[in-house]
Write a protein that holds these residues in place. Structure first.
Motif, PDB file in Angstrom:
ATOM      1  N   GLU A   1     -90.101  34.200 -15.546  1.00 28.79           N
ATOM      2  CA  GLU A   1     -90.723  35.350 -15.117  1.00 28.79           C
ATOM      3  C   GLU A   1     -90.065  36.471 -14.023  1.00 28.79           C
ATOM      4  O   GLU A   1     -89.723  35.635 -13.159  1.00 28.79           O
ATOM      5  N   THR A   2     -90.433  37.481 -14.249  1.00 31.86           N
ATOM      6  CA  THR A   2     -90.035  38.447 -13.139  1.00 31.86           C
ATOM      7  C   THR A   2     -91.306  39.342 -12.591  1.00 31.86           C
ATOM      8  O   THR A   2     -92.216  39.170 -13.357  1.00 31.86           O
ATOM      9  N   ASP A   3     -91.052  40.155 -11.622  1.00 32.35           N
ATOM     10  CA  ASP A   3     -92.388  40.966 -11.383  1.00 32.35           C
ATOM     11  C   ASP A   3     -92.837  41.671 -12.582  1.00 32.35           C
ATOM     12  O   ASP A   3     -93.930  41.967 -12.519  1.00 32.35           O
ATOM     13  N   VAL A   4     -91.962  42.054 -13.699  1.00 32.16           N
ATOM     14  CA  VAL A   4     -92.552  43.157 -14.465  1.00 32.16           C
ATOM     15  C   VAL A   4     -92.314  42.374 -15.909  1.00 32.16           C
ATOM     16  O   VAL A   4     -92.937  43.198 -16.949  1.00 32.16           O
ATOM     17  N   THR A   5     -91.342  41.489 -16.143  1.00 34.43           N
ATOM     18  CA  THR A   5     -91.433  40.973 -17.506  1.00 34.43           C
ATOM     19  C   THR A   5     -91.385  39.499 -17.265  1.00 34.43           C
ATOM     20  O   THR A   5     -91.325  38.636 -16.328  1.00 34.43           O
TER      21      THR A   5
ATOM     22  N   SER B   1     -94.155  42.480 -21.444  1.00 36.04           N
ATOM     23  CA  SER B   1     -94.280  43.044 -20.147  1.00 36.04           C
ATOM     24  C   SER B   1     -95.241  42.610 -19.584  1.00 36.04           C
ATOM     25  O   SER B   1     -96.511  42.261 -20.057  1.00 36.04           O
ATOM     26  N   THR B   2     -95.225  42.328 -18.227  1.00 39.10           N
ATOM     27  CA  THR B   2     -96.399  41.993 -17.079  1.00 39.10           C
ATOM     28  C   THR B   2     -96.623  42.851 -16.376  1.00 39.10           C
ATOM     29  O   THR B   2     -97.433  42.724 -15.347  1.00 39.10           O
ATOM     30  N   TYR B   3     -96.159  44.087 -16.473  1.00 40.67           N
ATOM     31  CA  TYR B   3     -96.561  45.303 -15.710  1.00 40.67           C
ATOM     32  C   TYR B   3     -97.591  46.172 -16.266  1.00 40.67           C
ATOM     33  O   TYR B   3     -97.588  46.571 -17.232  1.00 40.67           O
ATOM     34  N   TYR B   4     -98.592  46.022 -15.581  1.00 36.58           N
ATOM     35  CA  TYR B   4    -100.018  46.704 -16.043  1.00 36.58           C
ATOM     36  C   TYR B   4    -100.313  47.685 -15.082  1.00 36.58           C
ATOM     37  O   TYR B   4    -100.691  48.152 -14.513  1.00 36.58           O
TER      38      TYR B   4
END
Length: 65
Positions: free
Chosen positions: A47-51, A62-65
């Motif tokens: 995991e990164t900040d956005v994916t 994507s984990t960028y919401y």
């Protein structure tokens, strides 16, 4: 003036178009295979900040919401 025959280029174009259709079918088949692998994978995510991406099957979201 003689006009050159265009029969050969036309048959070559038809062969190329047929090859394109076959390759597109192969791409579709391979995409289905990848999807099946990813659906049945026991994901291990990086995991990164956005994916987040699975290190085993390369599924990404994507984990960028």
């Amino acid at each position: 003036m003689d006009q050159p025959s265009i029969d050969k280029p036309i048959s070559h174009v038809l062969k190329l178009k047929n090859d394109i259709v076959k390759l597109n079918q192969r791409i579709t088949q391979l995409e289905k295979e990848v999807k099946s692998i990813q659906e049945n994978c026991r994901h291990v995510f990086y995991e990164t900040d956005v994916t987040r991406s699975c290190i085993k099957c390369h599924y990404a979201e994507s984990t960028y919401y």
